[in-house]
Design a protein around this motif. Structure first.
Motif, short mmCIF file in Angstrom:
data_model
loop_
_atom_site.label_atom_id
_atom_site.label_comp_id
_atom_site.label_asym_id
_atom_site.label_seq_id
_atom_site.Cartn_x
_atom_site.Cartn_y
_atom_site.Cartn_z
N LEU A 1 0.83 -1.18 0.00
CA LEU A 1 0.00 0.00 0.00
C LEU A 1 0.88 1.24 0.00
CD1 LEU A 1 -2.64 -1.02 2.68
CD2 LEU A 1 -3.10 -0.66 0.26
N ARG A 2 0.45 2.26 -0.73
CA ARG A 2 1.16 3.53 -0.75
C ARG A 2 0.76 4.35 0.48
NH1 ARG A 2 5.38 3.95 -4.36
NH2 ARG A 2 4.79 3.18 -6.42
N SER A 3 1.73 4.84 1.24
CA SER A 3 1.43 5.57 2.47
C SER A 3 1.96 7.00 2.46
CB SER A 3 2.03 4.81 3.67
OG SER A 3 1.44 3.55 3.81
N GLU A 4 2.38 7.50 1.31
CA GLU A 4 2.89 8.85 1.26
C GLU A 4 1.79 9.87 1.52
OE1 GLU A 4 3.44 6.52 -0.95
OE2 GLU A 4 5.51 6.49 -1.66
N GLY A 5 2.22 11.07 1.90
CA GLY A 5 1.27 12.18 2.01
C GLY A 5 0.59 12.26 3.36
N ASP A 6 -0.55 12.92 3.37
CA ASP A 6 -1.32 13.09 4.60
C ASP A 6 -2.79 13.02 4.26
OD1 ASP A 6 -2.36 15.78 3.89
OD2 ASP A 6 -0.28 16.40 4.12
N ILE A 7 -3.61 13.12 5.28
CA ILE A 7 -5.06 13.15 5.11
C ILE A 7 -5.57 14.48 5.65
CG2 ILE A 7 -7.26 12.06 5.71
CD1 ILE A 7 -5.48 10.41 3.81
N ALA A 8 -5.84 15.39 4.74
CA ALA A 8 -6.34 16.72 5.11
C ALA A 8 -5.46 17.38 6.16
CB ALA A 8 -7.79 16.63 5.61
N GLY A 9 -4.13 17.23 5.97
CA GLY A 9 -3.18 17.86 6.88
C GLY A 9 -2.82 17.04 8.09
N LEU A 10 -3.44 15.88 8.27
CA LEU A 10 -3.12 15.00 9.39
C LEU A 10 -2.26 13.84 8.90
CD1 LEU A 10 -6.58 14.76 11.21
CD2 LEU A 10 -4.65 16.26 11.75
N PRO A 11 -1.36 13.34 9.73
CA PRO A 11 -0.52 12.22 9.30
C PRO A 11 -1.36 10.96 9.09
CG PRO A 11 -0.21 12.66 11.63
CD PRO A 11 -1.03 13.79 11.09
N ILE A 12 -0.90 10.10 8.19
CA ILE A 12 -1.55 8.81 7.98
C ILE A 12 -1.18 7.89 9.13
CG2 ILE A 12 -1.69 6.78 6.49
CD1 ILE A 12 -1.20 8.60 4.12
#
Length: 475
Positions: free
Chosen positions: A27-38
């Motif tokens: 699974l790709r886990s890069e980035g964030d969710i609406a500014g919150l960490p994954i």
């Protein structure tokens, strides 16, 4: 999906960047969710959460009532904090709370009987009452989607109590349509879940990966059936509409939710009746003929990209000389999308709504024709990107591809299209996007973006803002 006799062309523009690679299957886990960490952990009631000090009529000692009462206490705390900040007055607690078991209790509340409120949760304005069915609804939600699904439904119903208190401040009166009220309540629920995700709840914690996926799945479950009109009394919205509102609240705040009005809803709502010419009521078979129509639609839609689109070939769904992502794979060496027709046809079977609502597994296991077509579209979009030297094996590739599927869907959604989306098709795409192995939101190696929240948001971005937004948001 429905078919027509003519076709349209839509120009898709993409931006080229450099390439990278990954191990297939992760699974790709890069980035964030609406500014919150994954984040990844088991979501639900916190260990050591306080015992709510609430009076609940007919409450039981079941796990579902324990969750429901904690949810009411928690969302009450949220609104006690947010209501004065956003709306300038103190929040008044809900007057009455009721738990009932529709399989055994005789209910007569708010003018409704047991038969009326079975498999339901609701807010009753005249009695300022929030009630829930612990006999059928809550156990089904918890068993199918996890404990945060229960919190989602109770947070939504509490949102209606908030509307009752806001009145004109939320534009709510006797003339306000049901769909506006429901969109506001879904949005309020999203704002509440943001508060939980930020770690501010005494009762619950929710991960921004699996936890929010549970929430998205529960919103999909409580969607309206395809073909309902948003203008009908009682319309709640498609899954596409409901997740939009939830994500709006999660990404902004409760004040933004209260600003949702009829004009806003009319500008973006996707819930509509079936077209009189839609003989299949939203379903066409996945076969050689319809895949040929899909090929033509894609070739014309992506003609503006300036590269040769891949050919769709029924050759088993695997690439002999490259990475395979059956039932559809993009094979770079031959510039083809190879498909497993039998597997796609099975995926394209209509969702068994009766089995879904009863908590049973669907006999056919289908997600609908559009889910199958969209998987093929996603692999075709990989080929277009390869032709433009756009990387298709990095962290953004899966989300960009889901976004392009959304852009293509909007581009063909008007009279004269060879293939045109039917009511419910976007929900079928969401059903696929919520699968652990979503191909619509996967890179060329089959790595899906880790989070259903981000996958759905990417599809919606393309649908509303077009392909240019896809390359801008997911470079």
């Amino acid at each position: 999906m429905r078919r027509r006799l003519l076709a349209i062309a839509a120009v898709f523009t993409l931006t080229a960047t450099a390439c990278s690679s990954e191990i297939r299957g992760e699974l790709r886990s890069e980035g964030d969710i609406a500014g919150l960490p994954i984040t990844h952990f088991e979501s639900g009631l916190k260990a050591g959460a306080p015992k709510p000090d609430l009076v609940v009529e007919n409450v039981s000692q079941t796990e579902d009532d324990r969750l429901a009462v904690a949810a009411i206490a928690d969302v009450s705390a949220f609104w006690s904090e947010k209501f004065p900040r956003h709306f300038g007055t103190e929040f008044q607690p809900v007057s009455k709370l009721l738990s009932y078991d529709s399989t055994s209790d005789e209910i007569n509340v708010c003018g409704a009987t047991t038969a009326d409120v079975a498999m339901n949760a609701f807010y009753c304005p005249p009695e300022d009452l929030v009630a829930w069915d612990r006999g059928t609804l809550l156990p089904l939600l918890r068993e199918r989607f996890g404990s945060m699904a229960v919190v989602t439904v109770l947070g939504h119903e509490f949102g209606h109590a908030v509307q009752y208190r806001l009145g004109d401040k939320a534009g709510i009166n006797q003339q306000t349509s049901t769909i506006v009220k429901e969109q506001q309540a879904d949005c309020f629920t999203g704002a509440y879940f943001r508060w939980i995700a930020e770690g501010r709840s005494q009762y619950f914690h929710v991960s921004t990966s699996e936890g929010l996926n549970q929430v998205m799945a529960s919103l999909f479950f409580i969607r309206d059936s395809p073909g309902q009109s948003a203008a009908e009394h009682g319309a709640h919205g498609t899954a596409f509409d409901r997740t939009y509102a939830f994500q709006l609240g999660f990404e902004t705040d409760a004040a933004k939710c209260a600003a949702i009005d009829q004009a806003d809803v009319d500008s973006r709502i996707t819930e509509r009746p079936f077209d009189p010419n839609d003989a299949g009521m939203g379903d066409i078979p996945v076969n050689d003929q319809t895949l040929g129509m899909l090929q033509q639609s894609l070739d014309e839609s992506f003609a503006g990209a300036g590269v040769q689109g891949p050919k769709i070939v029924n050759q088993g769904g695997s690439c002999p000389n490259g990475v395979s992502t059956p039932p559809a794979s993009y094979c770079e060496d031959s510039n083809t999308v190879t498909i497993d027709m039998a597997a796609l046809a099975a995926l394209g079977q209509p969702i068994d709504r009766e089995a879904e609502l009863s908590g049973q597994e669907s006999s056919g296991g289908g997600l609908g024709d559009f889910a199958a077509f969209a998987e093929v579209v996603s692999r075709y979009a990989q080929g277009i990107q390869v032709g433009l030297n756009v990387p298709v094996d990095n962290g953004n590739a899966g989300l960009r591809t889901a976004c392009l599927v959304g852009a293509w869907t909007a581009a063909i959604d008007h009279d004269g299209a060879l293939l045109r989306p039917s009511p419910g098709d976007l929900d079928e795409a969401i059903a696929e996007l919520l699968q652990p192995r979503s191909l619509i939101a996967a890179d060329v190696n089959g790595h899906p973006a880790v989070n259903g929240f981000a996958r759905i948001e990417a599809l919606r971005l393309g649908y509303f803002d077009g392909s240019g937004a896809c390359s801008a948001e997911y470079p």
